[in-house]
Design an enzyme around this catalytic site. Structure first.
Site, PDB file in Angstrom:
ATOM      1  N   HIS A 199      -6.585   6.157   5.059  1.00 38.75           N
ATOM      2  CA  HIS A 199      -7.337   5.229   3.880  1.00 38.75           C
ATOM      3  C   HIS A 199      -6.645   4.560   3.074  1.00 38.75           C
ATOM      4  O   HIS A 199      -6.645   3.354   2.918  1.00 38.75           O
ATOM      5  CB  HIS A 199      -8.578   6.105   3.657  1.00 38.75           C
ATOM      6  N   GLU A 200      -5.923   5.486   2.392  1.00 40.33           N
ATOM      7  CA  GLU A 200      -5.159   5.037   1.003  1.00 40.33           C
ATOM      8  C   GLU A 200      -3.880   4.033   1.518  1.00 40.33           C
ATOM      9  O   GLU A 200      -3.751   2.853   1.061  1.00 40.33           O
ATOM     10  CB  GLU A 200      -4.617   5.993   0.218  1.00 40.33           C
ATOM     11  N   HIS A 256      -4.771   0.715   2.515  1.00 35.20           N
ATOM     12  CA  HIS A 256      -4.845  -0.411   1.264  1.00 35.20           C
ATOM     13  C   HIS A 256      -3.775  -0.929   0.843  1.00 35.20           C
ATOM     14  O   HIS A 256      -3.430  -2.254   0.735  1.00 35.20           O
ATOM     15  CB  HIS A 256      -5.724   0.339   0.275  1.00 35.20           C
TER      16      HIS A 256
END
Length: 221
Positions: A23-24, A27
């Site tokens: 998820h990170e 980004h």
């Protein structure tokens, strides 16, 4: 209780770390492609979990939820640093960066569902033997895949709530007309408090659970 916790933690640790780390990283990777190299310079575009672990969100909270037999698991990693001022197309790119996290979790949920269904079909159809060493590998793998589906869907649905600083809030800030976007962005300092109140009062379940259940039923049948 101790043995049960150890078994559960062993099954949960890989799906949890994979979900929050990817998820990170998503980004940071998307931000880099759109002009901001902050995450890369900070050494955060990597699948090495140790640079992403947050003591509360990645360790303590999931452990408490497992111990209390919570009906859902939730957690997070350290947010990847993004300087939105470096993005080439301002608010539009901010929306894309924000969307990349939950969309990555949705893809992981889909991939995990495929693994889960293949193992179940393999066992029921006799392709995978149910005796010998095979069940010792594929059964825990199926359990982990099922956990991965549910956890990634929780992250997807919860992060898409339209509350800054959640990804859904930042997506809206990037898409709304400037005057409305400014008003929504001002809520960011209260965003986590709003989320805590929703969870603590059980109000979030009335919003999130029906959507989450629909997704889980779709992915796992």
């Amino acid at each position: 209780m101790g043995e049960e916790f150890i078994v559960k933690a062993a099954l949960y640790v890989v799906p949890l770390l994979l979900a929050v780390v990817c998820h990170e990283v998503a980004h940071g990777w998307v931000a880099e492609k759109l002009g901001d190299h902050t995450a890369r310079l900070s050494g955060r575009i990597t699948l090495n979990p140790f640079v992403h672990i947050d003591l509360i969100g990645t360790v303590l909270l999931p452990a408490i939820l497992i111990l209390t037999k919570s009906p859902f698991l939730f957690g997070w990693a350290k947010p990847v640093p993004v300087n939105f001022g470096n993005l080439r197309r301002g608010r539009r790119d901010m929306a894309l960066v924000a969307a990349s996290g939950p969309m990555t979790n949705l893809v992981l949920a889909g991939a995990s569902a495929v693994v889960y269904r293949l193992i179940v079909l393999g066992l029921s159809g006799g392709v995978i033997p149910q005796t010998g060493w095979a069940p010792w590998i594929v059964v825990p793998l199926a359990q982990m895949a099922g956990i991965s589906v549910e956890f990634n869907l929780v992250l997807t649905v919860l992060n898409l709530l339209p509350i800054p600083p959640l990804d859904g809030g930042r997506i809206l800030v990037g898409l709304l007309p400037e005057s409305l976007a400014y008003r929504l962005a001002r809520l960011e300092r209260f965003g986590m408090l709003i989320l805590v109140v929703l969870i603590a009062t059980g109000s979030w379940s009335q919003i999130v659970r029906p959507v989450l259940k629909a997704f889980v039923d779709l992915f796992l049948g």
